[in-house]
Scaffold this motif. Structure first.
Motif, short mmCIF file in Angstrom:
data_model
loop_
_atom_site.label_atom_id
_atom_site.label_comp_id
_atom_site.label_asym_id
_atom_site.label_seq_id
_atom_site.Cartn_x
_atom_site.Cartn_y
_atom_site.Cartn_z
N LEU A 616 0.84 -1.20 0.00
CA LEU A 616 0.00 0.00 0.00
C LEU A 616 0.87 1.25 0.00
O LEU A 616 0.58 2.23 -0.71
CB LEU A 616 -0.93 0.00 1.21
CG LEU A 616 -1.91 1.18 1.28
CD1 LEU A 616 -2.83 1.19 0.06
CD2 LEU A 616 -2.74 1.12 2.56
N ILE A 617 1.93 1.24 0.75
CA ILE A 617 2.85 2.38 0.77
C ILE A 617 3.48 2.56 -0.61
O ILE A 617 3.65 3.69 -1.08
CB ILE A 617 3.93 2.17 1.86
CG1 ILE A 617 3.28 2.15 3.25
CG2 ILE A 617 4.99 3.27 1.79
CD1 ILE A 617 4.23 1.79 4.38
N ASP A 618 3.80 1.44 -1.26
CA ASP A 618 4.38 1.52 -2.61
C ASP A 618 3.40 2.16 -3.60
O ASP A 618 3.80 2.98 -4.44
CB ASP A 618 4.77 0.13 -3.10
CG ASP A 618 5.96 -0.45 -2.35
OD1 ASP A 618 6.68 0.33 -1.69
OD2 ASP A 618 6.15 -1.68 -2.41
N LEU A 619 2.13 1.78 -3.52
CA LEU A 619 1.12 2.38 -4.39
C LEU A 619 1.04 3.88 -4.17
O LEU A 619 0.91 4.67 -5.12
CB LEU A 619 -0.24 1.74 -4.14
CG LEU A 619 -0.46 0.33 -4.69
CD1 LEU A 619 -1.76 -0.26 -4.15
CD2 LEU A 619 -0.48 0.34 -6.22
N TYR A 620 1.13 4.29 -2.89
CA TYR A 620 1.11 5.73 -2.59
C TYR A 620 2.34 6.42 -3.18
O TYR A 620 2.22 7.47 -3.84
CB TYR A 620 1.05 5.96 -1.08
CG TYR A 620 1.37 7.39 -0.73
CD1 TYR A 620 0.47 8.41 -1.04
CD2 TYR A 620 2.60 7.73 -0.17
CE1 TYR A 620 0.78 9.74 -0.77
CE2 TYR A 620 2.92 9.05 0.11
CZ TYR A 620 2.00 10.05 -0.19
OH TYR A 620 2.31 11.37 0.06
N ASN A 621 3.51 5.84 -2.96
CA ASN A 621 4.74 6.48 -3.44
C ASN A 621 4.76 6.61 -4.97
O ASN A 621 5.26 7.60 -5.51
CB ASN A 621 5.96 5.67 -2.98
CG ASN A 621 6.21 5.82 -1.48
OD1 ASN A 621 5.85 6.83 -0.88
ND2 ASN A 621 6.83 4.81 -0.87
N LYS A 622 4.18 5.63 -5.66
CA LYS A 622 4.12 5.67 -7.12
C LYS A 622 2.96 6.52 -7.63
O LYS A 622 2.85 6.78 -8.82
CB LYS A 622 3.96 4.25 -7.68
CG LYS A 622 5.13 3.32 -7.40
CD LYS A 622 4.80 1.91 -7.87
CE LYS A 622 5.88 0.93 -7.52
NZ LYS A 622 5.50 -0.48 -7.90
N LYS A 623 2.09 6.92 -6.69
CA LYS A 623 0.84 7.63 -7.04
C LYS A 623 0.04 6.79 -8.05
O LYS A 623 -0.59 7.33 -8.98
CB LYS A 623 1.14 9.01 -7.62
CG LYS A 623 1.92 9.92 -6.65
CD LYS A 623 1.13 10.20 -5.39
CE LYS A 623 1.85 11.18 -4.46
NZ LYS A 623 3.01 10.58 -3.77
#
Length: 715
Positions: A616-623
């Motif tokens: 989930l954090i990765d999805l946020y960082n990649k927008k």
């Protein structure tokens, strides 16, 4: 009856428009007459017939009561039903194990065959309702005792239920409103084959845990998905592999447009219980006597359970649902104490009741209403200490598995022992199922600690009213409650599945009668239900007085309340998307929504309440938000509206003016915790999961695109 309706309409005609902006939980059958014009002014684009129709498909056909305590909505033509994560919590926990922990890790069925069936889960569709006030009230009069009145009403209710149950096809419920001054019947159809389709990880579905419960800003993905199954003809059926997904009469289209401040917001659902008509001294009793005991007793159970839950994942799963339920009401009741005290709600009610008493003692009204306030206040004065006592005792009965279970199960086992051999054969299977089900959620070391703690708290704090005889005897003997609880549980047949199953093979009535937990549990329940003659007499006057108070307040037009209290019947509430004052804890430009950015900022690795998974954090960082980001670029999580809801509305759909799904109601704000008793138009907020976040989690995080494909999405 006609006179009552006319006065009701007159109140509405002269009421200030602000009353209708947010306050009220309204019957769907009255929307055309009472609310539709006001709703149109606020942004509704549907007709009243499109909201509630008996003969045609309407919004009400998409709304279901979920397992008796929450609300859910149909969101696909194939029976997909959406509700809160915390509403599905019991079922998810039941289906979980330490090896397959769906509560912690989430679950997404890749196809229909992979969907999971909990043992007991149902949804209830609303078919129709009607007013039977005139029919029922014509049979009673003020010369009857409350018991006589109740017996006559219940007899008529049975007739009404039989007349409308379609030969057993439907469940019919006749409910009292305005404290027994009106009656309506409701016809429902229940579906019991309901299966788990998907749930996010607990780190999403319960993000923030107890810390964020009832708080804003909030960042919780509180949702889960189930599917309703029926037989080949669309009728309710017990679970079968041959069942097919239900084709609902209506399912909700989903809007990706998002929300803006002052957008129209409408919620349909099953609010559980409000007490807006509660007398002043009832509020005072709750604030000073009942709720403090509830809070302290609940905290005792929570602390004892958590000690064991933190040590063992299996125990945590066993107690997850029970702990969550107790914790929710623990914080709720403390919030109620704080809010009702801060806003001096009892004092406000007393002012209204003083005016009512003056009106009631005018010559024309005195015979009917003259003693109402006197009788009500006398009852509360008599029961203040009992209310404190009862709440300490109630939290023990709820918190300890051995508070209620030994007495209720013991009575059934006694009947089994007395029965003839052929009768026992019929009873045995049900008793075996009950016994095995009981021990699925029982961990004896935790139960010893909970029972000991609760007995000690009850003995120390409930002394203002007589204690249960069994506990009084323990106090006189200076008994150590830890030793007593441990010994009683070790010796009892009710602490062992094996002993109980062995009892079914060689039943012995005396074994039950002499069991230490059976004797304790039976005594606690008997004491809780016991009423003195003095109390019975006061209660008789109170019940009549409360009914007359509500009738008189409506007749005199002294009450600003125009709707009945919630009682788990389908209601509609409407308002707007509405911000709270600026809060530096929220990164949003307007304090009516929260974002995934704010959620990630709350992340604390390893914290059971605020941990987030790396994907989930990765999805946020990649927008990488897919089609679900707001047009401003952020990923929305929750939003605020000023709808009037309460417990039972959890899982309710939040709809825009076109009847499209924009969110999922799941909580209220702590500042308006007095909302079950008094509505504050400035503070009251509903906290909702933005539907775009729900879909983002399903598709981008869980990879369950096949679920998205069966939805009706409006872009």
């Amino acid at each position: 009856m006609k006179k009552i309706i006319l006065s009701f309409v007159a109140l509405i005609a002269f009421a200030p428009a602000t009353v209708f902006a947010n306050e009220g939980m309204w019957f769907l059958m009255h929307i055309q007459r009472l609310n539709h014009r006001d709703m149109q002014k606020m942004g509704l684009q549907l007709t009243a017939e499109e909201i509630y129709s008996i003969n045609n498909s309407s919004l009400k056909d998409a709304i279901v009561q979920f397992n008796g305590g929450c609300t859910a909505e149909m969101i696909s033509k194939d029976g997909l039903v959406l509700t809160n994560h915390h509403c599905g919590y019991d079922a998810i926990a039941e289906l979980s194990s330490p090896e397959s922990n769906y509560l912690r890790d989430g679950f997404w069925a890749q196809n229909r065959k992979a969907e999971l069936k909990p043992k007991s889960l149902y949804v209830r569709f609303f078919v129709r309702m009607d007013d039977v006030s005139k029919r029922i009230l014509s049979l009673v009069n003020d010369k009857m005792t409350e018991a006589e009145r109740e017996a006559i009403i219940n007899k008529e209710i049975s007739k009404i239920q039989k007349e409308n149950d379609g030969g057993g096809k439907y469940t019919v419920s006749v409910r009292s409103f305005f404290q027994g001054n009106e009656y309506y019947y409701f016809v429902y159809e229940d579906y019991k084959d309901v299966r788990l389709v998907g749930t996010p990880t607990e780190s999403i579905g319960k993000f923030g845990g107890d810390t964020d419960n009832w708080e804003w800003p909030r960042h919780t993905g509180d949702f889960s998905l189930f599917r309703v199954y029926a037989d080949a003809n669309g009728n309710p059926a017990e679970y079968s592999e041959n069942n097919v997904p239900l084709k609902p009469k209506h399912h909700l289209p989903i809007s990706l447009k998002g929300v803006q401040e002052n957008d129209f917001a409408m919620i349909l659902g099953y609010p559980g219980r409000t007490n807006r008509w509660m007398p002043a001294e009832g509020i005072e009793q709750n604030v000073k006597f009942a709720y403090p005991a509830w809070v302290e007793g609940s905290k005792m159970s929570m602390d004892k359970m958590k000690t064991h839950m933190d040590k063992d994942d299996a125990v945590r799963l066993q107690y997850a649902s029970k702990y969550a339920q107790i914790a929710n009401y623990w914080k709720n009741r403390q919030g109620m104490i704080d809010a009702l005290s801060k806003f001096k709600t009892a004092d406000s009610k007393r002012k209204v009741e003083k005016k009512f008493d003056a009106w009631a003692n005018k010559k024309a009204n005195k015979e009917q209403y003259g003693n109402v306030i006197k009788d009500i206040n006398a009852y509360y004065a008599l029961t203040n200490e009992k209310a404190k006592h009862d709440n300490y005792l109630m939290t023990m009965l709820r918190g300890s598995a051995f508070g209620v279970m030994p007495a209720r199960m013991g009575n059934q086992l006694t009947n089994y022992a007395k029965a003839q051999a052929n009768e026992r054969t019929q009873m045995k299977a049900r008793l075996v199922e009950m016994i095995e089900g009981t021990f699925e959620s029982l961990y004896i070391p935790a139960e010893k600690d909970v029972l000991a703690g609760q007995l000690g708290l009850y003995a120390a704090k409930a002394k203002g009213y007589m204690l249960a005889p069994s506990v009084e005897a323990l106090v006189k003997d200076n008994t150590n409650f830890e030793s007593y609880a441990a010994n009683a549980i070790d010796l009892s047949i009710f602490s062992s599945k094996e002993r109980l199953l062995a009892f079914l093979e060689l039943p012995n009535e005396e074994l039950i009668k002499n069991d230490p937990l059976y004797k304790l549990s039976s005594d606690l329940l008997d004491h809780y239900n016991k009423k003195s003659d003095e109390l019975k007499a006061a209660e008789e006057k109170y019940q009549a007085g409360f009914r007359k108070l509500v009738a008189g307040l409506r007749e005199s037009k002294l009450s600003p309340i125009l709707y009945p209290d919630a009682n788990s019947t389908l209601r509609l509430t409407y308002g707007k998307v509405r911000a709270l004052p600026v809060d530096k804890r929220n990164d949003a430009k307007i304090n009516n929504y929260t974002t995934l950015e704010g959620m990630v900022k709350k992340h604390k690795a390893g914290d059971p309440e605020f941990d987030l998974s790396q994907p989930l954090i990765d999805l946020y960082n990649k927008k990488d938000f897919g089609q679900y980001a707001d047009k401003a670029g952020y990923m929305p999580v929750n939003f605020l509206s000023d709808n009037d809801i309460t417990g039972g509305n959890s899982g309710s759909p939040v709809l825009n003016g076109k009847g499209e799904l924009i969110g999922l109601a799941f909580d209220g704000n702590i500042e308006a915790m007095a909302g079950d008793v008094i509505f504050d138009k400035n503070l009251q907020r509903t906290i909702n999961v933005d539907i775009r976040f729900v879909l983002f989690i399903i598709e981008k995080y869980a990879g369950a695109k096949h679920i998205i494909d069966e939805l009706t999405i409006v872009k």
